[in-house]
Structures are given as C-alpha cells and as structure tokens.
Design an enzyme around this catalytic site. Structure first.
Site, PDB file in Angstrom:
ATOM      1  CG  ASP A  91       2.173  74.858  41.795  1.00  0.00           C
ATOM      2  OD1 ASP A  91       1.361  73.948  42.025  1.00  0.00           O
ATOM      3  OD2 ASP A  91       3.149  75.086  42.518  1.00  0.00           O
ATOM      4  CD  GLU A  96       4.281  70.335  48.934  1.00  0.00           C
ATOM      5  OE1 GLU A  96       4.071  70.554  50.123  1.00  0.00           O
ATOM      6  OE2 GLU A  96       3.944  71.124  48.026  1.00  0.00           O
ATOM      7  CG  HIS A 133       3.273  71.306  43.051  1.00  0.00           C
ATOM      8  ND1 HIS A 133       2.436  72.111  43.788  1.00  0.00           N
ATOM      9  CD2 HIS A 133       4.024  70.636  43.952  1.00  0.00           C
ATOM     10  CE1 HIS A 133       2.676  71.929  45.079  1.00  0.00           C
ATOM     11  NE2 HIS A 133       3.634  71.038  45.210  1.00  0.00           N
TER      12      HIS A 133
HETATM   13  C1  ACM Z   1       7.577  73.550  48.749  1.00  0.00           C
HETATM   14  O1  ACM Z   1       7.375  74.409  49.610  1.00  0.00           O
HETATM   15  N1  ACM Z   1       6.634  72.682  48.447  1.00  0.00           N
HETATM   16  C2  ACM Z   1       8.847  73.469  48.050  1.00  0.00           C
END
Ligand code: ACM
Length: 635
Positions: free
Chosen positions: A201, A353, A275
C-alpha cells in the site's frame, strides 16, 4: 401419579444436565444433541489416528499440545489404534454431506470419537471439542485444580461456505512474522480458512521481490508517527525512515506452512494501480508523473482528498501508469515471485480507490486512449486490469480484485471482492463471475464498534449486532457464484497487536458464524450469550476484545423545546444503565435509565455507566452535551 413420576424424572435428570456445562460454541454447529454425562480429560490419555495418516497425526499433535499447555497432561498418539480415549477416524466411504471440512463429534463418558472425510474436518472437530472443555483450556500456562470435563454431545457440523476469510492489512502498519502467526492461531479457532494478506500500500511494501530490491530497501520504510493516522505532519527530509519492515521469501514460506498446518490458505494482495506510493517511491519511473525527488513512502500525512459526496483525488500521484510498458514488465516480475511463493489459486490485485487526477493530465494516457480506443478513464483502468489478469494467469493463477475492477468492464475471468456494499458482488454474480462478499456495511473491522465517545476515532461505526447480520448471499443472486465472505481489518489506526485483537473480537465471531453456520440457525440473543462465554475464555487466554456490547447505544432526538432527549439501550442483555449530568461519575446509586431522558438545559456533560448484577460492566462514558445536541440536530 403420572405427574409425580414426571417430576421425579425431572429431578433426577436436571442435576445431570446442570452438571453438563451447556455448550457455547462459535460458530454454531449444524446440529448438537446434548447427552447425559461428561467426558473427563486425564493425564496420559491416548489419541488414536488412522495408520500413517500424516495430516491426521498433525491434528492429533495440535490437540495434544493444546491439552498440555493448560492442563499439563501428556497424551500419546497411537497409529492405527482403535482404543484411544480420543479416536480420530477418516471415513472409509466419504460422507458427502460433511464435505471437505465437516466432522462428526461424539463425546461419551469414556471416549471422544471424531470422524471426518479429511484432516481439515478433524481439525475443525478438535476446535469444537476444545470449546466444550472448561474455559481454562485456553490458558497459555498450566492451571491446577480444574476438572477437565466436556459435556457428552453428538455434533454434526460442516461449513456453509468454502471461503471464510479475514483480511489483515500488514502494510499500513507492519506486523512481524510472529504476530501474523498469532493472528493465524486465533482465526483457526473459529474455523476461518482464508487469510488475505494486504501486502502492499502507500505506507509500505511488505514482501521481498528479489528481482526488484528497492521495493523493500526503500518501499518498506517510513517515519514513525504516533497519534491519529492521516493527520500527521509531513516528515522532515532528514527524519529517519526506519519504521516498518517486510517479509523475506523464507518468512513468507514459513507463514504459509504455519497457516497450512491449521488448514488456512493465504491470499496475497498486491494493491495496484492505486495505493501504490511505496512502489512509486521505490521506482518513480512507474508513475505517469515521474518526479523522483517527490515520492516518499507515506507516513500518515494527508495525501489524498475525499470531498464529501465528491470524487476523491490524490495530492501526489500514488498510481502505476497504465500507459507505461515498464509497469507491465515490473508487474510480471512481481507476480512471478508472488505466484512461486503462494500456493493458493488466487492472487489479489487490489484495484480499489485509484485516484485518476494525474492520469487525466497525462499525455501518455491520452496517447494510450487513442491507440486502444478507450473512451474514458474507467476504460483505461479496465485496460490495465485486463492486462494484469493476463500476467497473473500466465503464472498459473486466477485473479481477484476489489469491486472497482467492474468499472469500464470486468476482465474475462476475474473474481470480485465486493466491499462497497454488496452491489458490486451482485453485479459480478449476474455477469457469472465468482464473488467474495466483504461489504463495509457488515464486515469492516477497522470501523469503531461503539459510540465515538469511547472508541478510538475512525470515520465510521460497525457494531457487533450489525456485523452479525452479515449475509453473503444477496436475494435474487445465484448462490453458485458466491464463494463466501470475509471481514477486513485495515490497520491505519492499528499500531499494535493488542489493539488489533480489540478490533477483531468479538466482531470476527459474528463473521465466523455468518460464513460457517446454517443461515436458519443464526440467532442474535443466543449468539451474544455465547460471545460472553468466549470473553471468559479470552480473559484466560489474555486476548483483548472490545467490551462495547456492554456500553449504551445512545440515540438523541429533540423535544418540542428544541432540547436533546437521550434514548439508551445495549447490545448485551440484563444491564442497568446509570447516568449523571452534574459532571460526577455515576454508579448504581445514581438515576437509573428507564425511559428517554431530557438533557437539563445547562448541563455540560452526560456520564453513563452500565451495571449487571450490581457490578459495573460497561465503561464510563462521558459525552459533552454539545455532542448530544449535534447528534439530535439541535442548533
Ligand atoms: C477498500 O476498503 N478500499 C477495499
């Protein structure tokens, strides 16, 4: 006369039953028939296993160690023994209904007989048997003066779903190999069989990739900060980047074997194309906006913006560039090593995201769109995901991703992990793709589990009772596509193992039961009583859990004078709530809550505590009246 006889029988039978501790197993088995009498563990018992059955021997060893740790009793494991006190049997003709993970457990006064088709079934039967024993069995050190009785029962049990997962985010905060093993130990006890490791991440890349050494020499390290994640000051250029860590290949192999010994598969996640700041900080050329000096592994300082109701965007470009061929070469290297290490059939590629504001401005993305006839950024993202699927499949694995991979069109064979509610899962199942349900609504264990006045701050709340409503198969969806469900534990705000346990339990019990037990057997009142029994076991095992079920659930309305009126109830039953508005600490001599309470006009703080059987059980809550007013919408 008949009545007298019935009464006499009752009196004879009741002491027998009351001598048998009632069972409080989580997850609730398919069927339990309570019998008379008890089986008592002694020193030097024997556990018999089928001849030369290595995996059954491992399960017997596990049981033997579990018994020894708290009782101090030794046990011997007998190959092909038919006379063991505890007798493991692998069914000669498979019992279809039990499947790959089910078991039959018969506890009688003399013997415990455990039958299954597989060693996994034996393992789950062992977990159930251990839960039948007194709570002291969970002790890590020997306890004397306990009679180690298990009530006589006949249990037939098998799981509802084959995918019973917990996601552990080891990126936002690094957790050591030993801590991951502890996590595995605890999840196995509640019959979870899938550990999803969120390995990469913005805050850290946690898996050694030998062909890309900077991922861990640079990407695994940030600056240690303490407080509330995402509000931290930006690190100074000269602050040491020595907080974090990663798993070597040897570590990973060790963790995989450790999990396998407890019948747990590990799903590795490499979260791309968003991420990805840890990867970009290591190899800035992978971004659409390569500015080597700008990228640093995030240390919890704000770097993304989430406008209410609007589209989120990045302050720095934390994405891999779909228009850069080097990215696919990079991913080929990453997934080659990941696929070689992890035996599980799926690899998770994240996909969630992705901030695309830097893509929007990128000339390379514009060229790609023209060349590939991509109409918008959803299609650019989908183009990327489809290429990733090809890479993952070329390594002999199947791809799974978060539900954003539906945007712009799903890759041909992708499985979908539905997190933004269940709608992504429904959509994917309708397209005949496999689905794992892990919706924020029921299964996000990073959320607060009680009132914000008592819980460490997180932006949303998920109470135990809500988690218990988790139902992986939505109405109208062909269950064939729903592989199961899992809960996700993100660790932005989780800095250590004790708090990790606090966030997991008891909500992971609710998820365990939702993915193992028959839907028809789920029952909140019965569940919460069993949860309280598990708390007693955790107290002995020294595992932390949240006591939020004992704290009041506070709702506030406004009356006709525009003043707040407080209503309170609790998730656990049998509690009395006492309160004050005069700033002092309430106890059982204070006003007891019986009906909605008007907040006195000039009060500054409401304090509340719960009692059970005359003893405090909830935490002292203090809520400023200004907050009560806010909750009620009082100006
Ligand atoms: C997530 O909670 N962004 C998969």
């Amino acid at each position: 006369m008949k009545y007298l006889l019935a009464l006499a029988i009752l009196f004879v039978v009741i002491p027998c039953f009351s001598q048998n501790a009632t069972t409080a197993i989580i997850p609730e088995p398919v069927s339990i028939v309570q019998k008379q009498g008890v089986f008592t563990l002694q020193d030097n018992i024997s556990i018999s296993i089928p001849d030369n059955h290595n995996d059954a021997a491992k399960v017997a060893n596990y049981l033997s160690h579990a018994i020894a740790a708290s009782t101090g009793y030794k046990s011997s494991i007998k190959n092909n023994g038919n006379t063991g006190h505890i007798h493991f049997i692998i069914a000669a003709t498979p019992d279809k209904e039990l499947g790959d993970e089910g078991y039959n457990l018969v506890v009688s006064p003399e013997t415990v007989t455990l039958t299954a088709n597989t060693a996994a079934g034996l393992f789950y039967g062992v977990q159930t048997f251990l839960q039948l024993l007194p709570k002291e069995i969970t002790s890590k050190s020997v306890i004397k003066d306990v009679t180690w009785m298990a009530p006589c029962v006949e249990i037939r049990d098998y799981p509802r779903f084959g995918w019973r997962g917990l996601m552990f985010d080891v990126s936002r905060h690094f957790f050591t190999k030993e801590e991951v093993k502890e996590f595995i130990d605890d999840m196995a006890k509640y019959k979870f069989n899938l550990l999803h490791m969120h390995l990469t991440d913005d805050q850290g890349w946690r898996i050694e990739i030998k062909s890309l050494p900077k991922l861990t020499s640079t990407g695994a390290w940030n600056v240690k900060k303490t407080g509330t994640f995402n509000t931290f000051s930006a690190p100074e250029p000269d602050e040491p980047r020595n907080y974090g860590g990663f798993y070597t290949h040897e570590d990973i192999k060790e963790i995989i074997q450790y999990a396998k010994d407890q019948f747990i598969n590990i799903l590795p996640e490499v979260d791309i194309p968003g991420h990805s700041l840890a990867a970009i900080a290591s190899y800035p050329e992978l971004s659409c906006t390569p500015r080597a000096d700008k990228y640093k592994v995030n240390s919890g300082e704000p770097f993304m913006v989430w406008p209410p109701g609007g589209h989120f965007y990045g302050l720095v470009d934390n994405t891999l560039c779909p228009a850069n061929e080097k990215v696919y070469e990079f991913l080929d290297k990453v997934f080659t090593e990941v696929a070689q290490l992890f035996p599980f059939e799926y690899i998770h590629m994240g996909g969630d995201e992705t901030a695309r504001n830097f893509w929007e401005k990128s000339a390379a993305i514009k060229t790609l769109m023209k060349k590939e006839k991509l109409k918008n950024l959803d299609e650019v993202q989908s183009y990327f995901v489809k290429r990733v699927e090809k890479i993952i499949e070329s390594k002999g694995k199947k791809m799974i991703g978060w539900d954003e991979i539906l945007q712009g069109g799903l890759a041909p064979n992708a499985a979908v992990m539905s997190w933004r509610g269940i709608k992504g899962g429904i959509e994917a199942a309708k397209q005949k793709h496999e689905v794992v349900m892990s919706p924020t609504t029921f299964a996000y264990l990073d959320y607060m589990q009680g009132d914000a006045a008592t819980e460490p701050p997180v932006y949303a709340t998920l109470r135990l009772s809500k988690a218990y409503e988790f139902e992986p198969v939505p109405e109208g969806v062909d269950p064939v596509y729903i592989k199961g469900g899992q809960a996700n534990l993100w660790t932005e705000q989780v800095y250590n193992m004790r708090h990790l346990q606090y966030m997991l339990w008891p909500r992971a019990f609710a998820i365990a039961e939702s993915v193992w037990s028959p839907k028809a057997k789920k029952n909140w009142n019965n569940f919460v009583a069993r949860v309280e029994k598990q708390f007693e076991r955790f107290d002995i095992a020294e595992i932390k859990y949240s006591p939020a079920i004992y704290d009041p659930i506070i709702t506030v309305k406004k009356d006709e004078k525009n003043l707040p009126v407080v209503e309170m109830n609790t998730e656990a039953s049998g509690l009395a709530i006492f309160y004050s508005f005069d700033n002092s600490f309430p106890d059982k001599f204070y006003p007891k809550y019986t009906q909605p309470v008007s907040v006195p006009k000039d009060a500054a703080t409401m304090k509340v505590i719960t009692y059970r059987d005359g003893k405090p059980i909830g935490r002292m809550m203090a809520i400023p009246v200004s907050q009560l007013k806010k909750k009620a919408g009082v100006k």
